[in-house]
Design an enzyme around this catalytic site. Structure first.
Site, PDB file in Angstrom:
ATOM      1  N   GLU A  45      36.818  -6.675  22.884  1.00 34.98           N
ATOM      2  CA  GLU A  45      35.761  -6.118  23.719  1.00 34.98           C
ATOM      3  C   GLU A  45      36.161  -4.687  24.118  1.00 34.98           C
ATOM      4  OE1 GLU A  45      33.525  -7.819  27.753  1.00 34.98           O
ATOM      5  OE2 GLU A  45      35.590  -8.382  27.340  1.00 34.98           O
ATOM      6  N   LYS A 116      26.409  -8.646  25.442  1.00 34.98           N
ATOM      7  CA  LYS A 116      26.988  -9.678  26.298  1.00 34.98           C
ATOM      8  C   LYS A 116      25.966 -10.235  27.290  1.00 34.98           C
ATOM      9  CE  LYS A 116      31.188 -10.315  29.114  1.00 34.98           C
ATOM     10  NZ  LYS A 116      32.334  -9.578  29.694  1.00 34.98           N
ATOM     11  N   CYS A 154      33.841 -12.564  25.472  1.00 39.99           N
ATOM     12  CA  CYS A 154      34.698 -12.792  26.627  1.00 39.99           C
ATOM     13  C   CYS A 154      34.169 -13.855  27.598  1.00 39.99           C
ATOM     14  CB  CYS A 154      34.957 -11.459  27.335  1.00 39.99           C
ATOM     15  SG  CYS A 154      36.413 -11.454  28.423  1.00 39.99           S
TER      16      CYS A 154
END
Length: 268
Positions: A45, A116, A154
Site C-alpha cells: 500500500e 480501498k 490492508c
C-alpha cells in the site's frame, strides 16, 4: 515448480516521501522477483508515496491513475514481462483528500484498479481525515496464466465479506497491498487474518506489507488450506511462491464450504 504453476511474488519495502526513490526500489525488487520466476509481483500500500504522519504533502503528491507513476510501472512490466500490483496515492475529487488506490499493470497498460473500501479509523488512527473511500462496485479482477486475481487493501482484511465478494467473482488469488501498522498483537492479527481469508474462501492469499519500524513486515503467500508457502521477514526483500493452478479446485472438491453456505454478501 510445475509447468502449470504461476509464480507470484510479494515484494516488501518501506515507501518513502519520494516517488522517484520508490520507483528505483520497485524496479530492483521486480527484477529480483522476475529472475526467480515470478509472473505477478505485489507491492505494498502507498507504494508511490508515503509519509508518517500524514500531512498536506499527500494531496500534493497524488497522481491520476494514468500519471507518471503508473506509466513507469507499465514500462517496467513490459521490460520484465510481468504483471505489477502496487499502491497508488490517487487524486480525489475534493483536492484535499486523496484516494488509496491499488493498480494492476501489464505490458499493455492498466488491467485493474481498486480503491480501498474500509478506511483505517481504528487503533488511534484516522485515515478518513486524509483519504476518500472507494465506491462499492463489482470487483475488478484479472487473469494471469489461468489464475484469476482480485484485490483488496490492508484494513479490508478485517472485513471477511470483502474476500467473500472476490470469491463470488471467481477469484483464485487475493492480493493484499498493506501498511499494517505495528502494535500489540498486530503481527498475530496480520498472519491470522490472512490465513483465515484463505481457509474460509479456499483460495490463495498474497500480501505485501511495509517492514518495521512502521509496518509489521512478514509479507507472505498462503495456500487455499491456510498454509504459509512463502514469506519475507522484516527486511526489504521478495518471496516467490509458485501457485498450482489446479490447487483451488482440488481443495474445493474436498472442502466445498463456498457451495454449502446459506448467506450472501449484500452492500450496506
Amino acid at each position: 515448480m510445475t509447468h502449470d504453476s504461476v509464480g507470484v511474488a510479494v515484494a516488501q519495502f518501506a515507501p518513502a516521501a519520494s516517488t522517484s526513490a520508490n520507483l528505483d526500489v520497485i524496479g530492483g525488487l521486480a527484477r529480483t522477483a522476475a529472475g526467480r520466476g515470478a509472473r505477478v509481483v505485489v507491492f505494498p500500500e502507498y507504494s508511490s508515496y508515503f509519509v508518517d504522519p500524514f500531512d498536506a504533502s499527500l494531496a500534493a503528491n497524488a497522481e491520476d491513475v494514468d500519471g507518471p507513476f503508473v506509466t513507469a510501472l507499465v514500462a517496467l512490466a513490459a521490460e520484465l514481462d510481468v504483471v505489477l500490483v502496487a499502491g497508488l496515492l490517487e487524486r480525489a475529487d475534493d483536492g484535499r483528500r486523496v484516494r488509496n488506490t491499488v493498480v494492476t499493470v501489464g505490458a499493455g497498460g492498466i488491467q485493474a484498479v481498486y480503491r480501498k473500501l474500509h478506511l483505517y479509523d481504528a487503533f488511534g488512527q484516522r485515515e478518513s481525515d486524509w483519504i476518500q473511500p472507494g465506491e462499492i462496485a463489482p470487483p475488478e479482477t484479472f487473469v494471469v496464466d489461468g489464475l484469476r486475481f482480485g484485490l483488496m487493501t490492508c484494513y479490508d482484511l478485517r472485513f471477511p465479506e470483502v474476500a467473500r465478494t472476490l470469491a463470488d467473482a471467481g477469484t483464485d488469488v487475493v492480493l493484499v497491498p498493506a501498511e499494517w501498522v505495528r502494535g500489540p498483537l498486530k503481527e498475530h492479527h496480520w498472519r491470522t487474518l490472512l490465513q483465515a481469508r484463505a481457509i474460509e474462501n479456499t483460495m490463495f492469499v498474497a500480501a505485501a506489507d511495509h517492514p518495521p519500524p512502521l509496518g509489521v513486515g512478514h509479507s507472505l503467500v498462503v495456500d487455499p488450506q491456510g498454509v504459509v508457502v512463502a514469506t519475507v521477514g522484516t527486511t526489504t526483500d521478495v518471496a516467490v511462491a509458485h501457485l498450482d493452478a489446479e490447487a483451488v479446485a482440488r481443495v474445493r472438491r474436498v472442502n466445498p464450504a463456498l457451495e454449502l453456505r446459506r448467506f450472501r454478501v449484500t452492500p450496506r
